[in-house]
Structure formats: C-alpha cells, structure tokens
Scaffold this active site. Structure first.
Site, short mmCIF file in Angstrom:
data_model
loop_
_atom_site.label_atom_id
_atom_site.label_comp_id
_atom_site.label_asym_id
_atom_site.label_seq_id
_atom_site.Cartn_x
_atom_site.Cartn_y
_atom_site.Cartn_z
N HIS A 1 0.28 0.05 4.89
CA HIS A 1 -1.20 -0.05 4.89
C HIS A 1 -2.03 1.20 4.59
O HIS A 1 -1.33 2.23 4.77
CB HIS A 1 -1.67 -0.49 6.35
CG HIS A 1 -1.27 -1.87 6.61
ND1 HIS A 1 -2.21 -2.70 7.54
CD2 HIS A 1 -0.37 -2.75 6.16
CE1 HIS A 1 -1.61 -3.79 7.72
NE2 HIS A 1 -0.53 -3.89 6.83
N GLU B 1 -4.36 2.92 5.80
CA GLU B 1 -4.38 4.05 7.23
C GLU B 1 -3.01 4.68 7.29
O GLU B 1 -2.99 5.81 7.58
CB GLU B 1 -4.86 3.33 8.51
CG GLU B 1 -6.20 2.52 8.19
CD GLU B 1 -6.12 1.03 8.12
OE1 GLU B 1 -5.42 0.63 7.05
OE2 GLU B 1 -6.44 0.39 8.66
#
Length: 155
Positions: free
Chosen positions: A59, A61
């Site tokens: 992901h 992040e």
C-alpha cells in the site's frame, strides 16, 4: 466559523501524493499515493503497488513509511506528517500508529475499509499507546475523482 485545520504547505504535499496516485493508476494499481514529510522535506514517497508487485502489503502508506524510516535510520517517525490520498486501511493505520507518526492528513474517506473513522478508528483508539492528530478532506474531490475514474475504466 470553521477553523481551517490545514497549514500552507499541506496543499503542496497533498498534491505530491495525488501525483503518486496518478502514477499508481498508470501502472495498473488503485490510485492511492502517500508522502511522508519531516521538517518541510519529503523523506518517503509511496503509491499502491499491489498489482505491480503481487504483494498484498504494498500500500502507498506502507511504502512511504518504509522509505522514510530508511532515510532517517529509525523506525520512529517522530515529528513527521503523512499525506495520503485515501483514508488509511486498518493495516496502514496500524503502521502509522506503530511508527509514531504524529499527524495524518488524508484526502478522501474510504467507506468500505477506512480505519480513521469510516469503518474503524484505529488512529483514535484509546487502548493504543499513540494517537496521531488526523485531518481529512484536503483535495477530497480530486482524490475521489481519481478513484472513480480508475474503477469506471475497469468495469
């Protein structure tokens, strides 16, 4: 009168995250981008790469947090801000808490998997030892449009 929770440079850094989201879409991934900033400098950049890498943890992040930690040589990302185009999921919210990021700015909510208030609120969980300041809505329309266009093209 509503107070504006955003700082002047927040727009600049969120625009960088939106650019990363565009790059994710160009590579065939869901358009989510993230940027970690320390003392006005970008120290971590990420975009969704799940399709590209076949890694379910790739992901935006997570990638940005890993890069930021490597850059400063510490897993504690104190005095940083993470900008992300979509509300963090439970995995990413957990990583934000564990890395001690003190401020999170995200663009649009995720009503299906958001863990900053939409479905769960990991970032405000009182049982955890760290709770970052969270602000949402900065360029929400732009981020939501990126996501809608991406999914419309795949239907």
């Amino acid at each position: 009168m509503t107070l504006n929770p955003f700082f002047p440079l927040d727009e600049h850094f969120m625009r960088l995250a939106l650019r990363e989201a565009d790059r994710a879409a160009e590579a065939g991934d869901v358009p989510v981008g993230a940027v970690v900033v320390y003392d006005g400098e970008v120290i971590g950049v990420g975009r969704n790469e799940r399709e590209l890498t076949g890694d379910p943890t790739a992901h935006a992040e997570i990638i940005a947090l890993r890069e930021a930690s490597a850059k400063i040589g510490n897993w504690r990302l104190l005095d940083t801000v993470i900008y992300v185009t979509l509300e963090p999921c439970a995995m990413c919210a957990g990583a934000i808490v564990l890395s001690r990021v003190p401020r999170v700015v995200f663009a649009t909510t995720d009503p299906k998997a958001g863990a900053a208030g939409s479905v769960f609120d990991v970032l405000a969980e009182p049982a955890l030892n760290h709770r970052p300041e969270v602000h949402s809505g900065l360029f929400a329309d732009e981020a939501a449009l990126q996501l809608r266009q991406y999914f419309a093209a795949r239907r």
